[in-house]
Design a protein around this motif. Structure first.
Motif, PDB file in Angstrom:
ATOM      1  N   CYS A 151      -2.551  76.493  21.758  1.00 48.40           N
ATOM      2  CA  CYS A 151      -3.890  75.923  21.735  1.00 48.40           C
ATOM      3  C   CYS A 151      -3.977  74.770  22.735  1.00 48.40           C
ATOM      4  CB  CYS A 151      -4.248  75.432  20.334  1.00 48.40           C
ATOM      5  SG  CYS A 151      -3.070  74.251  19.653  1.00 48.40           S
ATOM      6  N   VAL A 152      -5.201  74.351  23.008  1.00 50.10           N
ATOM      7  CA  VAL A 152      -5.462  73.188  23.854  1.00 50.10           C
ATOM      8  C   VAL A 152      -5.415  71.933  22.982  1.00 50.10           C
ATOM      9  CG1 VAL A 152      -7.089  72.068  25.425  1.00 50.10           C
ATOM     10  CG2 VAL A 152      -6.976  74.573  25.319  1.00 50.10           C
ATOM     11  N   ILE A 153      -4.810  70.870  23.511  1.00 48.99           N
ATOM     12  CA  ILE A 153      -4.779  69.570  22.833  1.00 48.99           C
ATOM     13  C   ILE A 153      -5.125  68.485  23.853  1.00 48.99           C
ATOM     14  CG2 ILE A 153      -3.285  67.837  21.739  1.00 48.99           C
ATOM     15  CD1 ILE A 153      -1.739  70.161  20.480  1.00 48.99           C
ATOM     16  N   ASN A 154      -5.935  67.534  23.426  1.00 53.12           N
ATOM     17  CA  ASN A 154      -6.115  66.297  24.179  1.00 53.12           C
ATOM     18  C   ASN A 154      -5.309  65.231  23.451  1.00 53.12           C
ATOM     19  OD1 ASN A 154      -6.901  64.124  25.701  1.00 53.12           O
ATOM     20  ND2 ASN A 154      -9.110  64.366  25.357  1.00 53.12           N
ATOM     21  N   ASP A 155      -4.194  64.818  24.051  1.00 51.84           N
ATOM     22  CA  ASP A 155      -3.349  63.780  23.453  1.00 51.84           C
ATOM     23  C   ASP A 155      -3.956  62.422  23.809  1.00 51.84           C
ATOM     24  OD1 ASP A 155      -1.337  62.188  22.429  1.00 51.84           O
ATOM     25  OD2 ASP A 155       0.083  62.613  24.046  1.00 51.84           O
ATOM     26  N   VAL A 156      -5.054  62.090  23.143  1.00 53.45           N
ATOM     27  CA  VAL A 156      -5.742  60.827  23.405  1.00 53.45           C
ATOM     28  C   VAL A 156      -4.781  59.672  23.105  1.00 53.45           C
ATOM     29  CG1 VAL A 156      -7.765  59.427  22.871  1.00 53.45           C
ATOM     30  CG2 VAL A 156      -7.922  61.929  22.783  1.00 53.45           C
ATOM     31  N   SER A 157      -4.796  58.654  23.970  1.00 54.13           N
ATOM     32  CA  SER A 157      -3.805  57.580  23.905  1.00 54.13           C
ATOM     33  C   SER A 157      -4.471  56.236  24.149  1.00 54.13           C
ATOM     34  CB  SER A 157      -2.720  57.793  24.975  1.00 54.13           C
ATOM     35  OG  SER A 157      -2.172  59.099  24.908  1.00 54.13           O
ATOM     36  N   GLU A 158      -3.957  55.207  23.481  1.00 55.08           N
ATOM     37  CA  GLU A 158      -4.386  53.823  23.750  1.00 55.08           C
ATOM     38  C   GLU A 158      -3.184  53.111  24.358  1.00 55.08           C
ATOM     39  OE1 GLU A 158      -4.572  50.623  23.805  1.00 55.08           O
ATOM     40  OE2 GLU A 158      -6.715  50.496  24.202  1.00 55.08           O
ATOM     41  N   ARG A 159      -3.232  52.865  25.673  1.00 49.31           N
ATOM     42  CA  ARG A 159      -2.044  52.404  26.390  1.00 49.31           C
ATOM     43  C   ARG A 159      -1.624  50.981  25.998  1.00 49.31           C
ATOM     44  NH1 ARG A 159      -0.317  57.360  27.685  1.00 49.31           N
ATOM     45  NH2 ARG A 159      -1.657  58.385  29.215  1.00 49.31           N
ATOM     46  N   GLN A 195       4.607  79.490  30.185  1.00 49.29           N
ATOM     47  CA  GLN A 195       4.965  78.670  31.352  1.00 49.29           C
ATOM     48  C   GLN A 195       4.203  79.087  32.607  1.00 49.29           C
ATOM     49  OE1 GLN A 195       7.123  76.801  28.621  1.00 49.29           O
ATOM     50  NE2 GLN A 195       6.565  76.029  30.631  1.00 49.29           N
ATOM     51  N   SER A 196       3.038  79.685  32.439  1.00 52.23           N
ATOM     52  CA  SER A 196       2.270  80.099  33.621  1.00 52.23           C
ATOM     53  C   SER A 196       0.778  79.828  33.443  1.00 52.23           C
ATOM     54  CB  SER A 196       2.489  81.592  33.895  1.00 52.23           C
ATOM     55  OG  SER A 196       2.018  82.370  32.800  1.00 52.23           O
ATOM     56  N   LEU A 197       0.440  78.722  32.767  1.00 45.66           N
ATOM     57  CA  LEU A 197      -0.944  78.444  32.411  1.00 45.66           C
ATOM     58  C   LEU A 197      -1.488  77.256  33.198  1.00 45.66           C
ATOM     59  CD1 LEU A 197      -0.567  78.758  28.527  1.00 45.66           C
ATOM     60  CD2 LEU A 197      -1.206  80.550  30.160  1.00 45.66           C
ATOM     61  N   GLY A 198      -2.594  77.449  33.892  1.00 46.15           N
ATOM     62  CA  GLY A 198      -3.259  76.356  34.575  1.00 46.15           C
ATOM     63  C   GLY A 198      -3.946  75.423  33.595  1.00 46.15           C
ATOM     64  N   VAL A 263     -17.720  61.224  28.874  1.00 45.71           N
ATOM     65  CA  VAL A 263     -17.545  62.589  28.369  1.00 45.71           C
ATOM     66  C   VAL A 263     -16.306  63.195  29.019  1.00 45.71           C
ATOM     67  CG1 VAL A 263     -18.521  64.910  28.232  1.00 45.71           C
ATOM     68  CG2 VAL A 263     -20.004  62.913  27.925  1.00 45.71           C
ATOM     69  N   VAL A 264     -15.401  63.684  28.182  1.00 45.43           N
ATOM     70  CA  VAL A 264     -14.156  64.298  28.638  1.00 45.43           C
ATOM     71  C   VAL A 264     -14.260  65.799  28.414  1.00 45.43           C
ATOM     72  CG1 VAL A 264     -11.644  64.334  28.395  1.00 45.43           C
ATOM     73  CG2 VAL A 264     -12.905  62.222  27.936  1.00 45.43           C
ATOM     74  N   THR A 265     -13.994  66.578  29.447  1.00 44.45           N
ATOM     75  CA  THR A 265     -13.926  68.030  29.322  1.00 44.45           C
ATOM     76  C   THR A 265     -12.561  68.481  29.819  1.00 44.45           C
ATOM     77  OG1 THR A 265     -15.048  68.223  31.475  1.00 44.45           O
ATOM     78  CG2 THR A 265     -16.399  68.474  29.492  1.00 44.45           C
ATOM     79  N   LEU A 266     -11.998  69.486  29.159  1.00 46.69           N
ATOM     80  CA  LEU A 266     -10.644  69.917  29.502  1.00 46.69           C
ATOM     81  C   LEU A 266     -10.428  71.354  29.053  1.00 46.69           C
ATOM     82  CD1 LEU A 266      -8.202  68.653  26.770  1.00 46.69           C
ATOM     83  CD2 LEU A 266     -10.513  67.731  26.887  1.00 46.69           C
ATOM     84  N   GLY A 267      -9.406  71.995  29.621  1.00 45.43           N
ATOM     85  CA  GLY A 267      -9.115  73.361  29.227  1.00 45.43           C
ATOM     86  C   GLY A 267      -7.779  73.833  29.789  1.00 45.43           C
ATOM     87  N   ILE A 268      -7.338  74.970  29.254  1.00 45.25           N
ATOM     88  CA  ILE A 268      -6.114  75.636  29.694  1.00 45.25           C
ATOM     89  C   ILE A 268      -6.418  77.121  29.806  1.00 45.25           C
ATOM     90  CG2 ILE A 268      -3.718  76.188  29.112  1.00 45.25           C
ATOM     91  CD1 ILE A 268      -3.520  73.555  27.627  1.00 45.25           C
ATOM     92  N   ASP A 269      -5.896  77.750  30.849  1.00 47.01           N
ATOM     93  CA  ASP A 269      -6.140  79.175  31.075  1.00 47.01           C
ATOM     94  C   ASP A 269      -5.845  79.983  29.812  1.00 47.01           C
ATOM     95  OD1 ASP A 269      -6.689  78.512  33.692  1.00 47.01           O
ATOM     96  OD2 ASP A 269      -4.825  79.321  34.517  1.00 47.01           O
TER      97      ASP A 269
END
Length: 284
Positions: A151-159, A195-198, A263-269
């Protein structure tokens, strides 16, 4: 299969995505998509269901975390060498592990809540590995047999919380809303090579991250095997596997961080896309 849960928080129904992009209601087939449903025999039973026999969900409902019953949210840090470089940190000799609190889990399009005192809110697109079979001391050449899907995950972080107040990574990684997962769980029959996903992530429509899972330092099979030496992995556990370069911390000439209204947008093939709006924390 692309399995999902839809509906209001806490009242999600089970569903799947058909080949035409329609959400199909699975509630007459299973009560819930949860950790027990990720067992190979149960996934095989669901795979025999013909999507066209299920009702189409005609609205555009909220999507929740694709399945319930998550006991552990294990994360891997600095797993792309170019991300380690932009973070001014050495390339690890072994996987760096930390935990994200399960209370940070949210649906793929739910808001990111900026915590009180947050000044350095960051983004990280990551591949998530979902365990389907209990794993202890798993050999690497068998490790992917224990995986139910990805699955897709956004590992949101507070630096600031993560790096500048004693370098306790968990503290900067587990705040409420810091774990968007989904939109769906894609089973391993559709993702034969993790191991071949954009991968990509944009902020306000501007390019931030572009990468591929092929450049991981430690691949999916190695991570499942390695982590299973130190803790028992149970069905439903998620491993989020690190991020490629392009995070806010590493931007030049100076870091750039998220603020309310972004707004954050993201994805994985092959795994779908997410969209989150950043909002300020408030009493509810």
């Amino acid at each position: 299969m692309k399995l999902l849960r839809y509906g209001a928080p806490g009242r999600e129904k089970p569903g799947l995505l058909d080949k035409d992009g329609n959400i199909r209601d699975l509630s007459k087939i299973v009560v819930q998509i949860d950790d027990a449903m990720l067992a190979p025999r149960n996934l095989a039973r669901l795979a025999r269901v013909k999507p066209e026999s299920l009702p189409i969900v005609k609205s555009k409902p909220r999507l929740g975390v694709p399945y319930a019953g998550i006991s552990k949210f294990v994360a891997v840090g600095l797993n792309y060498s170019d991300h380690a470089a932009e973070s001014n940190m050495p390339i690890p000799k072994e996987p760096i592990l930390f935990m994200k609190a399960t209370t940070c889990l949210t649906g793929p399009n739910d808001d990111i809540i900026q915590p009180q005192g947050s000044t350095k809110l960051d983004w990280e697109v990551e591949l998530g590995i979902v365990i389907g079979t209990k794993a202890q001391y798993v050999p690497e050449n068998k490790a992917l047999d224990y995986v139910a899907g990805y699955c897709v995950i956004n590992d949101v972080s507070e630096r600031d919380f993560q790096l500048e107040r004693g370098s306790q990574w968990d503290r900067g990684k587990g705040c409420d809303s810091f774990g968007p997962v989904g939109p769906w769980l894609v089973t391993t029959d559709e993702i034969t090579d993790p191991q071949s996903l954009g991968m990509w992530l944009d902020v306000n429509g501007e390019k931030r991250q572009r990468g591929s899972t092929r450049t991981m330092i430690f691949g999916a099979a190695h991570l499942v095997s390695y982590i299973s030496r130190f803790m028992t992995l149970l069905p439903g556990d998620i491993i989020t596997t690190g991020t490629p370069p392009g995070v806010g911390l590493g931007m030049k000439p100076a870091p750039v961080y998220l603020k309310p209204g972004d707004v954050v947008t993201l994805g994985i093939d092959g795994l779908g896309e997410q969209r989150q709006k950043v909002v300020a924390w408030s009493h509810r």
